[in-house]
Design an enzyme around this catalytic site. Structure first.
Site, PDB file in Angstrom:
ATOM      1  N   HIS A 235       3.031  11.101  -0.878  1.00  0.00           N
ATOM      2  CA  HIS A 235       3.665  12.154  -0.072  1.00  0.00           C
ATOM      3  C   HIS A 235       4.329  13.207  -0.944  1.00  0.00           C
ATOM      4  O   HIS A 235       4.156  14.402  -0.736  1.00  0.00           O
ATOM      5  CB  HIS A 235       4.688  11.538   0.875  1.00  0.00           C
ATOM      6  CG  HIS A 235       5.288  12.532   1.826  1.00  0.00           C
ATOM      7  ND1 HIS A 235       4.519  13.293   2.689  1.00  0.00           N
ATOM      8  CD2 HIS A 235       6.577  12.920   2.042  1.00  0.00           C
ATOM      9  CE1 HIS A 235       5.298  14.096   3.400  1.00  0.00           C
ATOM     10  NE2 HIS A 235       6.543  13.898   3.028  1.00  0.00           N
TER      11      HIS A 235
ATOM     12  N   ASP B 242      -1.448  10.363   1.566  1.00  0.00           N
ATOM     13  CA  ASP B 242      -0.133  10.671   2.140  1.00  0.00           C
ATOM     14  C   ASP B 242       0.039   9.871   3.427  1.00  0.00           C
ATOM     15  O   ASP B 242      -0.548  10.203   4.461  1.00  0.00           O
ATOM     16  CB  ASP B 242      -0.012  12.171   2.420  1.00  0.00           C
ATOM     17  CG  ASP B 242       1.300  12.539   3.097  1.00  0.00           C
ATOM     18  OD1 ASP B 242       2.249  11.729   3.038  1.00  0.00           O
ATOM     19  OD2 ASP B 242       1.373  13.630   3.686  1.00  0.00           O
TER      20      ASP B 242
ATOM     21  N   ASP C 294       6.208  19.053   3.128  1.00  0.00           N
ATOM     22  CA  ASP C 294       7.060  18.321   4.062  1.00  0.00           C
ATOM     23  C   ASP C 294       7.884  19.328   4.882  1.00  0.00           C
ATOM     24  O   ASP C 294       7.342  20.308   5.386  1.00  0.00           O
ATOM     25  CB  ASP C 294       7.924  17.314   3.279  1.00  0.00           C
ATOM     26  CG  ASP C 294       8.697  16.342   4.150  1.00  0.00           C
ATOM     27  OD1 ASP C 294       8.128  15.326   4.585  1.00  0.00           O
ATOM     28  OD2 ASP C 294       9.897  16.594   4.388  1.00  0.00           O
TER      29      ASP C 294
END
Length: 336
Positions: free
Chosen positions: A313, A282, A123
């Site tokens: 995720h 994701d 991320d």
């Protein structure tokens, strides 16, 4: 710059999280300092693994991976990005920018003089971490990029910026329960736009709510959700989680588009081992994110790239030991 600091009591008795805190101060760029927290586990002379988290999580996300790394003989450092975890939190959204966060983490890494780094980034840990790799490539031995990207607005011409921003302004703030649906369907607008607008404006924004949505049916306990929210006692502490989505350069006139393009130029000559470890489900990522790294980074050529089934995720939470074991195998099987 007004700074808030989460009281230590908020970090007591968190589930499966007994790691000792460590602190470093860095120049904030305005004549002051910021205190950055990190975990430092395993043998001090062990080969180094650096773990960078994303938004709106913190180093707690790596609690299932750290023991696997340590048991394999590695030293593990997992910092909290500025604005998250035990690190200092600039209180105003205007205090945060993509370039500032890259500068702060670059100064932090240089201050600790970290070298021969095996990076795991997910991320925003990738959006920031890969910029640090581009700034200091000789300090990194290997990279594992997971559910992340280095966006440059997708090649959209700059003359489209005004119309795109007008379209974005018309996007509604949806209820929390609709976020995943919007991400998956891209109904009416790109899914990320709904996430960005939600973070900016939703009165429902709470870190535990966001993480609950992200984990979906993964069976994460209320105690774990409370731990993710521990650094953020109230609205005064959430400037970073709220503004991070707005920092991503998704419009062609964003100044960080060029900065990310320059970082890509460095990565396109990065020959040390580079692996993607992406989830198959994701909902945040865009099609082609993993393939961009695989095809553009020389160090990714010939590497056994991973697809983590059912990781979602935040795969560090849902598949932590599996992901960590795979990284250990990657380090041991790839020479620098």
């Amino acid at each position: 710059m007004k700074i808030v600091r989460t009281p230590d009591q908020r970090f007591e008795k968190l589930p499966d999280f007994s790691f000792a805190p460590n602190y470093t101060e860095v120049d904030d760029g305005e004549g002051g300092t910021l205190r950055i927290h990190h975990l430092d586990e395993g043998p001090t002379d062990g080969e180094l693994i650096l773990c960078l988290h994303g938004n709106p999580s913190w180093a707690f996300l790596y609690r299932k991976m750290i023991p696997v790394f340590v048991a394999a003989g590695y030293r593990v450092i997992a910092p909290d990005l500025v604005g998250f975890g035990r690190s200092d939190k600039p209180a105003l959204p205007s205090d945060h920018s993509y370039s500032r966060h890259v500068s702060w983490m670059t100064r932090w890494l240089e201050g600790l003089d970290l070298r021969d780094i095996n990076l795991f980034c997910q991320d925003w840990g990738g959006l920031i971490g890969l910029r640090v790799v581009a700034a200091l490539p000789d300090r990194f031995a290997r990279v594992v990029a997971s559910n992340t990207s280095l966006p440059t607005s997708g090649g959209v011409p700059i003359e489209k910026a005004k119309s795109l921003r007008a379209r974005y302004d018309a996007v509604p703030v949806v209820p929390t329960k609709e976020l995943v649906q919007r991400f998956v369907s891209n109904e009416g607008a790109p899914g990320f736009w709904y996430w960005r607008k939600y973070c900016e404006s939703s009165p429902e924004f709470r870190v535990r709510n966001v993480m609950a949505v992200a984990f979906g049916g993964a069976g994460v306990s209320p105690e774990v959700l409370a731990a993710y929210e521990a650094p953020f006692p109230d609205e005064a502490f959430v400037a970073a989680p709220r503004v991070f989505a707005s920092m991503a350069p998704i419009f062609p006139d964003d100044p960080e588009v060029e900065a990310n393009a320059r970082a890509w130029k460095v990565l396109e000559s990065f020959e040390r081992p580079f692996r993607t470890s992406f989830s198959n489900d994701d909902f945040v990522g865009r099609p082609g994110d993993a393939e961009a790294f695989q095809t553009r980074v020389p160090g990714a050529d010939g590497v056994d790239h991973l697809t983590i089934r059912g990781g979602g995720h935040f795969l560090q939470e849902t598949k932590g030991p599996e992901v960590a074991t795979a990284m250990v195998d990657f380090i041991r099987s790839s020479s620098v």
